[in-house]
Scaffold this active site. Sequence first.
Site, PDB file in Angstrom:
ATOM      1  CD  GLU A 291      -3.217   0.160   2.065  1.00  0.00           C
ATOM      2  OE1 GLU A 291      -3.898  -0.825   1.929  1.00  0.00           O
ATOM      3  OE2 GLU A 291      -3.417   1.035   3.187  1.00  0.00           O
ATOM      4  CG  HIS A 320       7.514 -29.638  -0.518  1.00  0.00           C
ATOM      5  ND1 HIS A 320       8.039 -30.836  -0.901  1.00  0.00           N
ATOM      6  CD2 HIS A 320       7.953 -29.371   0.709  1.00  0.00           C
ATOM      7  CE1 HIS A 320       8.979 -31.180  -0.197  1.00  0.00           C
ATOM      8  NE2 HIS A 320       8.869 -30.143   0.874  1.00  0.00           N
ATOM      9  CE  LYS A 434     -10.973   3.237   2.302  1.00  0.00           C
ATOM     10  NZ  LYS A 434     -10.499   3.944   3.179  1.00  0.00           N
TER      11      LYS A 434
HETATM   12  O1  PA5 Z   1      -2.887   1.581   6.170  1.00  0.00           O
HETATM   13  C1  PA5 Z   1      -3.771   2.251   5.954  1.00  0.00           C
HETATM   14  O2  PA5 Z   1      -3.916   3.318   5.940  1.00  0.00           O
HETATM   15  C2  PA5 Z   1      -5.098   1.562   5.585  1.00  0.00           C
HETATM   16  O3  PA5 Z   1      -4.771   0.242   5.554  1.00  0.00           O
HETATM   17  C3  PA5 Z   1      -6.068   1.522   6.766  1.00  0.00           C
HETATM   18  O4  PA5 Z   1      -5.401   1.120   7.855  1.00  0.00           O
HETATM   19  C4  PA5 Z   1      -7.220   0.749   6.471  1.00  0.00           C
HETATM   20  O5  PA5 Z   1      -7.865   1.320   5.226  1.00  0.00           O
HETATM   21  C5  PA5 Z   1      -8.531   0.928   7.560  1.00  0.00           C
HETATM   22  O6  PA5 Z   1      -8.544   2.262   7.837  1.00  0.00           O
HETATM   23  P1  PA5 Z   1      -9.134   3.300   8.767  1.00  0.00           P
HETATM   24  O7  PA5 Z   1      -8.270   2.834  10.293  1.00  0.00           O
HETATM   25  O8  PA5 Z   1      -9.479   4.459   8.929  1.00  0.00           O
HETATM   26  O9  PA5 Z   1     -10.493   2.271   9.338  1.00  0.00           O
END
Ligand code: PA5
Length: 464
Positions: A291, A320, A434
């Site tokens: 990410e 394996h 989203k």
């Molecule tokens: O690393 C990140 O920013 C994301 O993976 C968030 O943690 C994830 O989308 C969850 O978001 P939130 O904490 O706002 O619910």
Amino acid sequence: MPHRDLHLDFNEAFAPQQSNGITEAELEAATPNFIQVHRALKAMHEVGQVQFLNLPFLEDVLESISSRAQDLRSSFDTMVVLGIGGSGLGAKAIEEAIFGPLSLSSTPLPTKRIFVLDTLDPDYLAGFFRDIDLERTVFNVVSKSGNTVETMAQFMYLYELLREKLGPERFRRHLIMTTDPQKGVLRQIAKQEGLESFDILPGVGGRFSVLSPVGLLPAAFLGISIHEMAEGAARLIKRCKGEDLWSNPAGMLAMVTYLLSQNHGRGQLVLFNYSERLNRTAEWFRQLWAESLGKKLDLEGKEVRAGITPIQASGPRDQHSQMQLYVEGPPDKMVMLWSQEKFEHDLKIPKLYPEIESLSYLGGKTFSEILYAEMIATEQALKESGVPNFKLQLYGADAYTLGQLFYLFEIATVYVGGLLGVNPYDQPGVELGKKYIYGKLGRQGSEEFGATLARKLKDKRYVV
Ligand code: PA5
């Protein structure tokens, strides 16, 4: 367990021992880029940004989490985290590293349990809410934004369930919110309803938040020493203070992966993990890396399509299953082997069948010995096939080591982001997804996205 530093061994990532490895000249030529990135990180930190670097030093926060967790331990057996991505993976990683995979572990089971509900699967959730003992459970809703569909949907379902089963006043004792101190709907609800809450500092993003209450409250609830974890993280931060690459483990990790991906066509990073306890930590790392680094645009807005794809594998299982591909398939991979020096237990193989040559060599050996031999053999097979690889050597899977691991990867991720020229802290691709979720589910303001989806779903041209 004594406190030991983790080590990285890059021998098999460098030429000439690795035929497709980095040359020393190449490393030297790129070092000024690293120094620039390192100085930029330092400068940002000095002006109050990159707050995740401060988390291990917030003594009062560590103290208050420890003491509150102690109270929770006396009232509850189970903590259920409603949180996903960076708000859930850290807690899972910590639990499994310290206690081992519960179905297999020979460690005595912890007296407390945690569950992280990062799913929407109705079969799973229905079973979960049917079986969980609400009286003995505290629910911790973790969301920085307070906007995440999965978490908020679970929260709304749970709120009603708790109120109905535990009564209109008592249910509040079973709910905790971990969210931004000011912003977001979760904070608003916490205030409105008078619910207990913990703060995720505004400058700390989800995937860099494991050492905030996001990961620490569940860890402390399990009875894990969060101070030791913070000490491990602080130790790693200290080791990464200087700009000399050979004394900065996160710097070297960043440079090796960056150079192998950019100059040697190794755009995929396989984490070959030889410790069952660290599978969830590998999952946590996979999210952090993917990410943070997978970005369409660089900092100037130019299209770069950057990223190094993390692939999770565990040894010996995937020897394996996947290894054939890694050794002989497309030359687009580099491999990071994770090994654990000390296990809590070991098992010795009895000396059976001395007359059968193909079995007798195993008699008297321990499982940790065989596991290590397998990892070294994997390393050699990769070497002979020209697959650059390197080893991450851990002393154990204790809280101190975990703290080091988390920070090794967080700092390395930020360095690689800098080297690639992308912003490691945002996730516009996730945000795009989203918008369509909101559109499909009819959230106000997302009509346009809903309409695009509706058109798409009508198109049946290539459906069999
Ligand atoms: O690393 C990140 O920013 C994301 O993976 C968030 O943690 C994830 O989308 C969850 O978001 P939130 O904490 O706002 O619910």
